[in-house]
Design an enzyme around this catalytic site. Structure first.
Site, mmCIF file in Angstrom:
data_model
loop_
_atom_site.group_PDB
_atom_site.id
_atom_site.type_symbol
_atom_site.label_atom_id
_atom_site.label_comp_id
_atom_site.label_asym_id
_atom_site.label_seq_id
_atom_site.Cartn_x
_atom_site.Cartn_y
_atom_site.Cartn_z
ATOM 1 N N HIS A 51 -20.952 34.486 -53.220
ATOM 2 C CA HIS A 51 -21.722 34.370 -51.751
ATOM 3 C C HIS A 51 -20.869 34.571 -50.440
ATOM 4 C CE1 HIS A 51 -25.606 32.512 -53.115
ATOM 5 N NE2 HIS A 51 -25.326 33.489 -54.094
ATOM 6 N N GLU A 53 -19.944 32.792 -47.874
ATOM 7 C CA GLU A 53 -19.199 31.579 -47.600
ATOM 8 C C GLU A 53 -18.159 31.481 -48.816
ATOM 9 O OE1 GLU A 53 -23.496 30.341 -46.817
ATOM 10 O OE2 GLU A 53 -22.432 31.701 -48.130
ATOM 11 N N TRP A 178 -42.262 71.730 -48.358
ATOM 12 C CA TRP A 178 -41.314 71.010 -47.301
ATOM 13 C C TRP A 178 -41.827 71.198 -46.056
ATOM 14 C CZ3 TRP A 178 -38.322 67.399 -49.665
ATOM 15 C CH2 TRP A 178 -38.070 67.517 -50.797
ATOM 16 N N ARG A 215 -30.480 61.348 -55.482
ATOM 17 C CA ARG A 215 -29.677 62.345 -55.911
ATOM 18 C C ARG A 215 -28.757 63.067 -54.814
ATOM 19 N NH1 ARG A 215 -34.616 64.140 -55.744
ATOM 20 N NH2 ARG A 215 -35.399 66.054 -54.688
#
Length: 356
Positions: A51, A53, A178, A215
């Site tokens: 973590h 810390e 598209w 990708r």
């Protein structure tokens, strides 16, 4: 900006480096200050690893300075044994006298226990520094634990004249019409790396034959999910290419990849039975909650997107307005809320909404 705010802002900047890599853990950054100088920094880099810390304390060369230092962290230190030991115990062990925390952790195994552990050891604890920004940073984590469902992001592209797709004939070949430019496509793939799961409906899978991977950028692809009530999707679709774990939500019971007519045997395909005669959203949310999946991006067609809007089960919407028109076709969803902000991305516009 106060001294505490400045150091907390640095914690937030560090924490963001974990986006897409630490889920289902929260993003956490930590800064250690000695006599107004930063002597240690760290952030949670990968799920199951140390973590923030721990990494910050380990970065301090002279550990004797810790007994006269302040530790800043954007989220309450944990007090339970998970993949790693409790961070609160480590802070106590090194006798760090003061800890400044951005926000309390609402996860049931923490939820104030870390703060109590520190205070019981005689450590001075200050909470609520840059609290709103700290909660925003971990919006996925907090939504998951407080609402018992994943953080839901709706995403679609629409034309200047408000269409999400062209009209499809019954004999039309699969493929995406598209709308957005190449730069927006890269951005969408980057968004995918930041979320744990992605969902489309049956019609989008059939019409667009999407891959739903990343990708165009480096990063981890999200868990692919598709709605296929009667298992009519052909096994030639990209969703069944074995490259990414994929879930198919169906009304059929006890289905396996080997027994289904829609897919050949595939180790990365899993069939989940749900009741399509009832509201499917709570069922999907419950399944994802049980699987500890904290974020979902919905890239379906207008029917699926509108169902999330109608049921008020979304948190954020990202709408790409492409510099093109269709003249007619499938109307894009409409969100009747003021947008949060607009960005220009080449000749595309990105509009962001938040569901309050």
């Amino acid at each position: 900006m106060s001294e505490h705010n400045q150091y907390m802002q640095r914690c937030i900047e560090l924490a963001k480096n974990g986006l897409g890599n630490v889920a289902p853990n929260p993003m956490v950054g930590c800064v250690i200050v000695y006599k107004d100088q930063i002597i240690g920094e760290g952030y949670h880099q990968k799920y199951g690893k140390a973590h923030a810390e721990v990494n910050a304390i380990n970065s301090v060369k002279d550990k004797s300075l810790l007994t006269n230092s302040r530790l800043y962290v954007n989220l309450e230190p944990c007090a339970h044994f998970g993949k790693t030991p409790p961070c609160s115990d480590l802070i106590v062990e090194y006798k760090i006298p003061e800890v400044i925390i951005g926000c309390v952790d609402s996860f049931s195994l923490v939820a104030g226990k870390g703060i109590n552990r520190l205070r019981q050891a005689g450590i001075s604890v200050i909470c609520g520094i840059n609290e709103a920004e700290c909660r925003e940073l971990n919006k996925r984590f907090f939504t998951f634990h407080e609402r018992k469902r994943p953080y839901v992001i709706l995403k679609w592209a629409q034309t200047l004249d408000g269409f999400i797709d062209k009209s499809r004939e019954s004999n039309s070949k699969p493929g995406i019409n598209w709308i957005s430019n190449k730069y927006s496509k890269i951005l969408v793939h980057q968004w995918r790396t930041q979320e744990q799961a992605i969902l489309v409906g049956n019609r989008t899978a059939l019409n667009d034959n999407p891959q739903l991977n990343v990708r165009l950028v480096s990063g981890k692809s999200p868990l692919r999910m598709v709605l296929d009530k009667d298992l009519k999707l052909p096994n030639s679709l990209n969703l069944f290419d074995k490259s990414i774990p994929t879930l198919i939500f169906t009304q059929r019971e006890n289905v396996t990849s080997s027994s289904s007519s829609s897919s050949s045997s595939c180790e990365n395909i899993e069939y989940i039975s749900i009741d399509f005669s009832a509201d499917i959203h709570p069922q999907i949310n419950d399944f994802l909650y049980q699987k500890n999946i904290q974020s979902l991006i919905v890239e379906g067609g207008s029917t699926l997107l509108n169902s999330y809007i109608k049921n008020d089960l979304w948190d954020e919407a990202r709408v790409i307005i492409g510099n093109t028109t269709f003249g007619s076709g499938l109307k894009a969803p409409v969100i009747n809320l003021p947008n949060q902000f607009i960005e220009e991305f080449g000749d595309d516009k990105l509009i962001f909404f938040r569901n309050k």
